[in-house]
Design a protein around this motif. Structure first.
Motif, PDB file in Angstrom:
ATOM      1  N   TYR A 103      -5.878   6.742   4.078  1.00  0.00           N
ATOM      2  CA  TYR A 103      -4.536   6.810   4.862  1.00  0.00           C
ATOM      3  C   TYR A 103      -3.786   8.102   4.423  1.00  0.00           C
ATOM      4  CZ  TYR A 103       0.081   5.776   6.604  1.00  0.00           C
ATOM      5  OH  TYR A 103       0.959   5.859   7.509  1.00  0.00           O
ATOM      6  N   MET A 104      -4.005   8.341   2.929  1.00  0.00           N
ATOM      7  CA  MET A 104      -3.438   9.700   2.351  1.00  0.00           C
ATOM      8  C   MET A 104      -3.786  10.873   2.806  1.00  0.00           C
ATOM      9  SD  MET A 104      -3.094   8.642  -1.475  1.00  0.00           S
ATOM     10  CE  MET A 104      -2.345   9.916  -2.096  1.00  0.00           C
ATOM     11  N   ILE A 118       1.004   4.455  -2.711  1.00  0.00           N
ATOM     12  CA  ILE A 118       0.612   5.740  -2.408  1.00  0.00           C
ATOM     13  C   ILE A 118       1.722   6.520  -3.171  1.00  0.00           C
ATOM     14  CG2 ILE A 118       0.815   7.409  -0.414  1.00  0.00           C
ATOM     15  CD1 ILE A 118      -0.786   5.548   1.343  1.00  0.00           C
ATOM     16  N   GLU A 119       3.013   6.122  -2.607  1.00  0.00           N
ATOM     17  CA  GLU A 119       4.325   6.813  -3.364  1.00  0.00           C
ATOM     18  C   GLU A 119       4.014   6.857  -5.016  1.00  0.00           C
ATOM     19  OE1 GLU A 119       7.658   4.546  -1.833  1.00  0.00           O
ATOM     20  OE2 GLU A 119       7.431   5.359   0.026  1.00  0.00           O
ATOM     21  N   ARG A 121      -2.968  11.776 -11.759  1.00  0.00           N
ATOM     22  CA  ARG A 121      -3.634  11.379 -10.294  1.00  0.00           C
ATOM     23  C   ARG A 121      -4.936  11.327 -10.466  1.00  0.00           C
ATOM     24  NH1 ARG A 121      -1.618  14.531  -5.007  1.00  0.00           N
ATOM     25  NH2 ARG A 121       0.285  14.939  -6.360  1.00  0.00           N
ATOM     26  N   GLN A 126       1.475   9.560  -5.455  1.00  0.00           N
ATOM     27  CA  GLN A 126       1.985  10.936  -5.054  1.00  0.00           C
ATOM     28  C   GLN A 126       2.997  11.466  -6.065  1.00  0.00           C
ATOM     29  OE1 GLN A 126       2.873  10.072  -1.037  1.00  0.00           O
ATOM     30  NE2 GLN A 126       1.179  11.376  -0.490  1.00  0.00           N
ATOM     31  N   ILE A 162      -6.361   3.502   1.091  1.00  0.00           N
ATOM     32  CA  ILE A 162      -5.393   4.246   0.624  1.00  0.00           C
ATOM     33  C   ILE A 162      -5.806   5.675   0.779  1.00  0.00           C
ATOM     34  CG2 ILE A 162      -4.111   4.590  -1.722  1.00  0.00           C
ATOM     35  CD1 ILE A 162      -3.353   2.221  -0.849  1.00  0.00           C
ATOM     36  N   ASP A 206       0.948  -1.027  -0.093  1.00  0.00           N
ATOM     37  CA  ASP A 206       0.001  -0.166  -0.045  1.00  0.00           C
ATOM     38  C   ASP A 206       0.947   1.363  -0.109  1.00  0.00           C
ATOM     39  OD1 ASP A 206      -2.281  -1.579  -0.007  1.00  0.00           O
ATOM     40  OD2 ASP A 206      -2.480  -1.245   2.325  1.00  0.00           O
ATOM     41  N   LYS A 207       1.853   1.008   0.593  1.00  0.00           N
ATOM     42  CA  LYS A 207       2.958   2.268   0.734  1.00  0.00           C
ATOM     43  C   LYS A 207       3.583   2.623  -0.312  1.00  0.00           C
ATOM     44  CE  LYS A 207       6.529   4.194   3.934  1.00  0.00           C
ATOM     45  NZ  LYS A 207       7.564   4.432   3.041  1.00  0.00           N
TER      46      LYS A 207
END
Ligand code: SF4
Ligand code: SF4
Length: 267
Positions: free
Chosen positions: A230-231, A135-136, A146, A139, A227, A131-132
């Motif tokens: 969390y973001m 996200i990266e 996006r 971003q 996601i 998931d990290k």
């Protein structure tokens, strides 16, 4: 488990609460939320690895609202929800007793709000590596890419609203999606209507989401709602030094305005 049962039985037997909110055995291996009003019913109370759902959701339902006082079996996700609901004046400390339990199933006894604030810190921080990585990746995307990513991510949404129904912070009596004059959100699933629905929900939860992941677990088409939440939480923490559900006296970042608020993130 025996310790939890003992506390729950005593609370009911001594008339300290009218209701205990917890779990009982469901069909097959499943568990389901349960509401106990008599000491002898407590033998049905269980807590195991399947009791992951955020039962703080029920604190805003009639069954809990009508009780003069109650106790709830609360892991760190539930405790954070309770603190957040209290900060929004949706529940009162004098009405609720918290029987704390770790994610591993260890009873930590009755918690007042002060102890609950400490216990809420035991919710694991961070997310899964995959998931990290996602996200990266999101971003790093230019804004238009996006935007298109989220349009596509939300396009399978069938608007069942299970994510809303399972979220303890989605407690409005009438949701914007149900108003039809004006019709803010189209009823039928549609690429851009879905985007509107999810943007509206994300904005309403920004700074209030306690990252329990319940919306994600409830989605039948696996939209990566975790996601998004969390973001948003991460962003609110970075920009406003504000984290939901960590104490009962708290004003969510997006509920306050000052003339010196940062505007650098508005694009
Ligand atoms: S993770 Fe989902 S269900 Fe949990 S508080 Fe946040 S938006 Fe609500
Ligand atoms: S649970 Fe999933 S499919 Fe249902 S409304 Fe929420 S995002 Fe859409």
């Amino acid at each position: 488990m025996e310790e939890i049962k003992k506390i729950a039985k005593e609370l009911l037997a001594e008339n300290k609460v009218q209701l205990i909110v917890g779990f009982e055995k469901g069909s097959a291996n499943k568990v389901r939320p349960a509401f106990f009003t008599k000491p002898e019913e407590i033998d049905q109370l269980i807590y195991n690895e399947y009791c992951i759902h955020n039962i703080a959701l029920y604190l805003k339902k009639d069954i809990c609202q009508k009780a003069n006082n109650l106790a709830i079996i609360a892991n760190p996700n539930v405790v954070r929800s309770i603190l957040q609901l209290a900060s929004e004046n949706q529940i009162a400390e004098e009405k609720i007793k918290i029987i704390g339990i770790s994610f591993e199933g260890k009873c930590v006894g009755l918690l007042d709000f002060k102890a609950a604030e400490e216990f809420s810190k035991t919710q694991p921080k961070g997310i899964k590596p995959e998931d990290k990585a996602l996200i990266e990746k999101i971003q790093a995307m230019p804004l238009e890419e996006r935007f298109n990513y989220w349009v596509e991510a939300f396009s399978p949404c069938i608007k069942c609203y299970a994510c809303r129904a399972s979220c303890p912070m989605c407690y409005c009596g009438k949701c914007n999606v149900e108003t039809n004059n004006p019709q803010w959100i189209p009823v039928a699933p549609h690429k851009y209507g879905n985007l509107e629905w999810h943007m509206m929900r994300a904005m309403h939860l920004a700074g209030r989401c306690i990252n329990c992941g319940e919306c994600n677990r409830s989605c039948p088409v696996n939209i990566p709602l975790n996601i998004l939440s969390y973001m948003l939480s991460d962003f609110i923490l970075d920009e406003f030094d504000s984290e939901a559900g960590m104490n009962a006296v708290f004003t969510p970042a997006l509920s306050v305005y000052t003339s010196v608020d940062k505007e650098n993130f508005i694009k």
